[in-house]
Design an enzyme around this catalytic site. Structure first.
Site, short mmCIF file in Angstrom:
data_model
loop_
_atom_site.label_atom_id
_atom_site.label_comp_id
_atom_site.label_asym_id
_atom_site.label_seq_id
_atom_site.Cartn_x
_atom_site.Cartn_y
_atom_site.Cartn_z
N GLU A 116 -5.41 -8.58 1.00
CA GLU A 116 -6.07 -8.22 2.25
C GLU A 116 -7.54 -7.93 2.00
O GLU A 116 -7.88 -7.25 1.02
CB GLU A 116 -5.49 -6.93 2.87
N GLU A 151 0.80 -1.23 0.00
CA GLU A 151 0.00 0.00 0.00
C GLU A 151 0.83 1.28 0.00
O GLU A 151 0.81 2.05 0.97
CB GLU A 151 -0.96 0.00 1.20
#
Ligand code: FCB
Length: 469
Positions: free
Chosen positions: A372, A181
């Protein structure tokens, strides 16, 4: 396997769900080093920016830190045994850079590297496929003191670190993620300062983001050189799809702007070798310092794209006081009738199907892995062996269904990792938000499988049944 009655209706696995996934699909859970390991000063580890940030008053919920976390560093074999009990086929973990290289560069701290070596062996011994993330936000503090991600040199030393890890684990680990991320590293860490290192400067966010991408690009050839030919290299990006309630030009412009910022900032350099037009002007900043050759490095082929997704954004038009110039857009929140997690994130499984289909259409990565997906909800622990978490169970079931629907539409998804294996240090939220499918009683560090964990285990058992029949 448990004292829970698996015949309860809510624990049942719909058969249609179990048949939606291809053989060999990676089913796992995800964690990250600083969120679970604790043992922050042990065996030569030195601080990362998250140690420093969490220790700064006012930065995290009740001043909580990852100093102890869920003590995974000491309980790793027990935690891997738990994964095996759940029937996980894969496990995504991250490596703490400052355990391996306490100052980010310089001599290797062998005991730190040994920990991950043992983890990988433990996983493989239980038939669990390891997926290693090299950077999940815990930059060695010494590198921060030299400018952190604002310093181009950090990208260069990241590539050295990647090689060191690959040389040790590359004979056994086939799935690699360079970065987790970058949007959060750049925007949350450098733009608005709610994450480490706590800088509030959008220009810095643009620069940090570029250097994180460069780090990814520089690490790729180093990983290729020291892993097996079966290795798959990727990067994980977070995406929050943006929707509109109406078709007004203002709302549609809002969707475009938000989408560029939320979803295209990092994916386009990787798949199109350029930043989206208008990104930096929309952010009110200058482009970052891009040197000749950077975009070619950043856009080198990867084997899969890691996708993290939790929610979506919904926009509507806001007419202002009637003056056309004031007509703009706004976020709809709360959305009437919608279900929200404890993070305030709307539960919107269809968003994940749409997202995967859109990424497939627009960027066509060779493969996807959902690295995720999960939910923070309050758990009901009876103090014994039972943790009831019906909304998390429902969340996982519907999001897994959403992944199956993307696969049915031809999207090459190869894995799904629930966030998270167990409750843990949720960054600025400290221990107040629980994402685990395994409950942690922080007072005793006892692990208790939640109903959602038992459901996932049942689902995975049904999957294996499918594959072997
Ligand atoms: C993601 C992070 C992960 C976790 C979840 C809830 O943004 O990658 O570490 O905190 O959110």
């Amino acid at each position: 396997m448990s004292i829970i009655d698996h015949t309860q209706p809510e624990m049942m696995v719909d058969t249609d769900l179990a048949t939606s996934f291809p053989a060999g699909f990676l089913w796992g859970t995800a964690t990250a080093s600083y969120q679970i390991e604790g043992a922050v000063s042990e065996d030569g580890r030195r601080p990362s920016i998250w140690d420093a940030f969490a220790e700064t008053p006012g930065k995290t919920h009740r001043g909580e830190t990852g100093a102890v976390a869920v003590d995974h560093y000491h309980r790793m074999p027990e935690d891997v045994a738990l994964m095996a009990q759940l029937g996980l086929g894969a496990y995504r973990f991250s490596i703490s850079w400052s355990r391996v290289l306490p100052d980010g560069t310089g001599p290797v701290n062998e005991p730190g590297l040994d920990f991950y070596d043992r983890l990988v062996d433990e996983l493989l011994a239980k038939g669990i496929t390891p997926l290693a993330t090299l950077y999940h936000w815990d930059l060695p503090l010494t590198l921060h003191d030299r400018g952190g991600w604002l310093n181009r040199g950090t990208a260069l030393v990241f590539a050295d670190y990647a090689e060191i890890v690959a040389r040790r684990l590359g004979d056994r680990v086939d799935w690699w993620l360079t970065q987790n991320e970058p949007w959060c590293t750049a925007f949350l860490g450098y733009g608005i300062g709610v994450h480490a290192p706590g800088i509030e400067d959008m220009q810095a966010a643009a620069t940090a983001g570029h250097h994180v991408l460069l780090a990814h690009g520089l690490a790729l050839p180093r990983l290729r050189a020291h892993t097996r030919s079966s290795a798959r290299l990727g990067i994980t990006l977070n995406f929050t799809p943006v929707y509109a309630t109406d078709n007004s030009p203002e709302t549609l412009l809002g969707v475009e702007k938000e989408d560029i910022f939320q979803n295209r900032w990092f994916v386009e350099p990787i798949f199109r070798a350029s930043y989206p037009e208008h990104l930096f002007t929309n952010m009110g900043v200058q482009p970052p310092p891009i040197k000749d050759g950077d975009m070619a490095l950043i856009s080198a082929p990867i084997d899969f794209l890691g996708v993290n997704n939790y929610s979506r954004i919904l926009l509507r038009s806001r007419p202002g006081s009637g003056n056309a110039a004031e007509h703009t857009y706004e976020t709809v929140a709360p959305i009437p009738g919608a279900c929200y997690t404890e993070m305030g994130w709307e539960v919107y499984p269809r968003g994940l199907t749409d997202l995967l289909c859109r990424l497939h259409r627009d960027y066509a990565p060779q493969a996807f892995v959902v690295t995720e997906n999960g939910a923070a909800f309050e758990d009901m622990w009876d103090g014994g062996h039972r943790v009831s978490d019906p909304r998390r169970l429902e969340y996982l079931r519907e999001y897994i269904r959403a992944v199956g629907q993307a696969i049915a539409q031809g999207v090459p998804v190869q894995g799904y990792f629930a966030w998270s294996l167990m409750d843990n240090f949720e960054w600025a939220e400290g221990y107040s938000k629980r994402f685990g499918i395994v409950y942690i009683d922080y007072a005793s560090q006892r692990r208790i499988i939640k109903d959602s964990g038992y459901w996932y285990a049942n689902f995975l058992a049904a999957q294996r049944g499918q594959e072997s029949s």
